[in-house]
Motif scaffolding. Structure first.
Motif, short mmCIF file in Angstrom:
data_model
loop_
_atom_site.label_atom_id
_atom_site.label_comp_id
_atom_site.label_asym_id
_atom_site.label_seq_id
_atom_site.Cartn_x
_atom_site.Cartn_y
_atom_site.Cartn_z
N CYS A 77 0.83 -1.37 0.05
CA CYS A 77 -0.04 0.03 -0.25
C CYS A 77 0.89 1.29 0.04
CB CYS A 77 -1.02 -0.03 1.21
SG CYS A 77 -2.30 -1.29 1.31
N SER A 78 2.11 1.21 0.28
CA SER A 78 3.08 2.23 0.35
C SER A 78 3.49 2.79 -1.18
CB SER A 78 4.35 1.96 1.24
OG SER A 78 3.94 1.60 2.47
N THR A 79 3.23 1.61 -2.07
CA THR A 79 3.49 2.31 -3.57
C THR A 79 2.08 2.29 -4.07
OG1 THR A 79 5.35 0.41 -3.27
CG2 THR A 79 4.56 1.20 -5.53
N PRO A 80 1.83 3.62 -4.47
CA PRO A 80 0.60 3.95 -5.26
C PRO A 80 0.37 3.11 -6.58
CG PRO A 80 1.88 6.10 -4.71
CD PRO A 80 2.81 4.79 -4.49
N ARG B 239 -0.99 -0.41 -5.31
CA ARG B 239 -1.88 -0.41 -4.12
C ARG B 239 -3.34 -0.74 -4.87
NH1 ARG B 239 -1.03 4.80 -1.75
NH2 ARG B 239 -2.62 5.78 -3.37
N SER C 245 0.90 3.59 8.38
CA SER C 245 0.94 3.39 7.15
C SER C 245 -0.26 3.32 6.09
CB SER C 245 2.02 2.20 6.84
OG SER C 245 3.15 2.64 7.44
N ARG D 271 -2.47 6.46 5.72
CA ARG D 271 -1.89 7.30 4.79
C ARG D 271 -2.16 6.67 3.32
NH1 ARG D 271 3.59 8.47 7.82
NH2 ARG D 271 3.01 9.92 9.50
N SER D 272 -2.12 5.40 3.08
CA SER D 272 -2.13 4.91 1.82
C SER D 272 -3.52 4.67 1.35
CB SER D 272 -1.46 3.66 1.59
OG SER D 272 -0.07 3.81 2.09
#
Length: 695
Positions: free
Chosen positions: A350-353, A356, A438, A441-442
């Motif tokens: 999920c930290s990588t758009p 995600r 995290s 935010r994602s």
């Protein structure tokens, strides 16, 4: 332009954006608005629950004037009243009925056939638990009845036969033979036989004694082109049976539910993903033999998946989510009760758009795993090394594994704060807190439902991250998160001395938040839980450190419908009154075992809870008969609603009242909150009457 001159279609479109409770209020404006409100309800296929009582007969006629298409009949049996209800439904609702639910009924076969033949437009039929219909084995046995049933069920697409103990191949063939266009079939918890073959090579699958997988396989081959959803939950389906099922020629399933199929193996899931790659819904909850390998196979083979249930998989770890990025269309993910999952891999994805998924619903309920992310030096109160060396890297601290107060391990974990040499050093937060931060935010653009029930390591950091980054949440469940305090709900920075004091004294209650600290936090414009403006369901059950300090200031949600504050021993009448005034759209409220609530608080809150339909006050020891009388008056219909005896007025979520003298019955009764297991003393509105449910 005056509103009374607006076309009904325009008013109907406007009302479609409102909750059902608000449409009920709008229906009281005039006749035009009343019919517009009914049109908007009909467009959403609201299910009307009709009990088998004599009071329902007049209501059924009123429902017929609005051409209601979805009905659930409850408590049907062989009594005269049930026959009258069936006759009324057949006569008034049958011609335009599209969905019929008879769940758990014990009606005779003749009454069922009469009702079935009166509903020529049925598209969905639910016979869950109707064992009396199949006990004799003579259902639809007459040729003339079968020909009539074929005409009535020609449009049937959804058939639910879950929980039928006496369903056999013969009765299954008769019923499904009358429905040539079935697209959804449920045989959950039916006694399917997989290993035993009663036919021994014969093609005449008409046993009246058992329901065989061989006969189901024959049915799937015949309906492969039309069948899209199958539910085999609670059956003993084996890997060879799964191989035969998924390899049926022409079968392209979209939904497959296999809850609690404990004999399924990783190899069977591999075959499923290979031969049914078009699945959009897959539920493997409770398939205890599955591990990370099955999860990786699903991620690699089912790219179109939108809903995935992996709850109660005790062998599943974070390694099973290494390929979750492949499921770009995933909207719902259930990981509840996966005790070895901490969410670390999901956080990385999920930290990588670009990778995600567009998750709208995420459940980590009962995932209580807590791992210390770095070695913690074993240091005593004065900075001296303890004799047992460093604490292991992956120390697991579940709910029942906390170190005993005063032990060496306790001093190692909580004595660090006393070390002057480490006063400026900050250790990483527990992974569950960092995971929630995290993920918040994602997933903020898409997430609507978040369930963190019984994640015992969730702290104030998590709730502050949720409040700041997930403003679009509509459902938030935090039951049994016992580390949450007033500071977290209000997003007020907890004083360092208070935090250190609480770490050393785990069993003591936190310091009460002062009004000055709250006012100071307001000046800094930090987001509290109140930032979740769209919240419709909130569960804070058993978050025992919460007090009036946060409840009175934060629980103010205009759209909130369901709220659970049970097992909060510190809240008083002040919280109840604040909730009633700040959440006037409440429909379900649970405040069980709140020992400080009194009659005075309920008397003061009653005037603001006019939409309340279900109230749980079990275990509130200070409440007396006065509160029961207050609840009874609360659940009586308002005077302005009694002014129209000819109308059937809509309440929220499908509740209906017939306004006659005296008042009749309710056609829908809401279920209690999921988190409340005790329903003693639960009050439910019943068509102008109050009933007190008690165990």
């Amino acid at each position: 332009m005056e509103t009374r001159r607006l076309p009904v279609e325009v008013i109907t479109y406007i009302l479609s954006f409102l909750p059902i409770a608000d449409r009920k209020e709008a229906s009281l404006v005039n006749h035009t608005w009343y019919f517009a409100a009914q049109d908007s309800l009909r467009q959403e296929n609201i299910l009307y629950n009709i009990p088998a009582t004599s009071a329902s007969l007049a209501a059924i006629e009123s429902l017929a004037r609005r051409r209601v298409s979805c009905v659930s009949l409850t408590s049907l049996d062989s009594s005269t009243v049930s026959r009258d209800v069936i006759q009324a439904v057949s006569c008034h609702l049958g011609p335009h009925l599209q969905s019929l639910c008879l769940r758990g009924s014990s009606l005779p076969e003749t009454a069922f056939v009469h009702l079935l033949l009166a509903c020529p437009c049925l598209s969905a039929l639910d016979l869950t638990g109707c064992n009396s219909l199949f006990m004799s084995g003579t259902l639809l046995s007459k040729p003339e009845t079968i020909s009539q049933a074929r005409g009535a069920l020609t449009n049937l697409q959804d058939l639910n036969l879950a929980g039928l103990r006496y369903l056999s191949d013969l009765s299954f063939n008769r019923l499904t033979g009358c429905a040539p266009h079935l697209a959804r079939l449920s045989l959950a918890r039916c006694h399917l036989t997989f290993e035993f073959d009663p036919y021994r090579g014969s093609s005449n699958y008409n046993s009246s004694a058992l329901l065989s997988f061989r006969n189901l396989l024959r049915f799937l081959k015949e309906r492969a082109s039309s069948l899209r959803a199958l539910d085999l939950s609670g059956t003993s389906i084996t890997s060879p049976a799964m191989r035969s099922l998924v390899q049926v020629e022409g079968l392209r399933l979209r939904e497959l539910v296999l809850q609690n199929c404990r004999d399924l193996s990783n190899e069977a899931i591999g075959l499923l993903c290979t031969h049914q790659p078009h699945l959009t819904v897959l539920d493997l909850t409770g398939c205890s033999e599955l591990s990370d390998r099955a999860a990786l196979t699903v991620s690699a083979g089912l790219r179109a998946l939108r809903s995935l249930g992996l709850g109660k998989l005790q062998r599943l770890t974070d390694g099973g989510f290494l390929g979750i990025a492949e499921l770009r269309s995933l909207q719902r993910l259930d990981l509840s009760e996966c005790s070895l999952v901490s969410g670390s891999e999901l956080v990385k994805v999920c930290s990588t758009p670009e990778l995600r998924p567009s998750l709208a619903s995420l459940s980590f309920a009962f995932c209580s795993l807590l791992r210390v992310s770095a070695p913690i030096p074993a240091i005593g109160r004065r900075g001296r090394a303890l004799p047992f060396g460093p604490i292991p890297l992956h120390l697991q601290l579940g709910r029942q594994a906390l170190p005993h107060r005063g032990s060496l391990l306790h001093r190692a974990l909580f004595g660090i704060a006393q070390c002057s040499s480490l006063a400026s050093h900050s250790f990483p937060s527990p992974p569950q807190d960092s995971s929630v931060l995290s993920l918040a935010r994602s997933l903020s653009p898409s997430l609507r439902v978040l369930d963190l029930s019984s994640c015992v390591s969730i702290t104030n950091v998590s709730i502050q991250a949720i409040s700041s980054h997930l403003p679009r949440l509509t459902v938030l469940r935090l039951a049994w998160c016992k580390e949450l305090t007033d500071w977290g709900l209000l997003d007020v920075e907890e004083p360092r001395e208070e935090r250190h004091h609480r770490r050393e004294n785990l069993e003591q209650d936190p310091k009460v938040l002062s009004d000055s600290a709250w006012n100071e936090s307001q000046k800094r414009h930090r987001a509290s839980l109140q930032a979740l403006k769209q919240l419709q369901e909130l569960d804070l059950m058993a978050c025992s450190k919460l007090t009036d300090s946060s409840i009175t200031k934060v629980i103010r949600f205009p759209a909130l419908r369901r709220l659970s504050l049970g097992l909060l021993p510190e809240i008083t009448d002040a919280s109840l009154v604040a909730v009633a005034r700040g959440c006037q759209s409440l429909e379900q409220l649970s405040m069980s075992h709140c020992g400080k609530l009194t009659d005075k608080g309920f008397l003061e809150a009653a005037s603001s809870l006019r939409r309340l339909q279900h109230l749980v006050i079990s275990g509130c020891s200070q409440l007396t008969r006065q509160t029961k009388l207050c609840a009874a008056s609360l659940f009586l219909p308002p005077p302005h609603q009694q002014a129209r005896p000819h109308q059937l007025l809509p309440e929220h979520t499908g509740l209906r009242f017939t306004r006659s003298s005296p008042p009749t019955t309710t056609l829908w009764e809401p279920a209690p909150l999921d988190s409340s297991k005790v329903t003693r003393g639960a009050f439910t509105r019943r068509g102008g009457q109050c009933s007190n449910k008690s165990l």
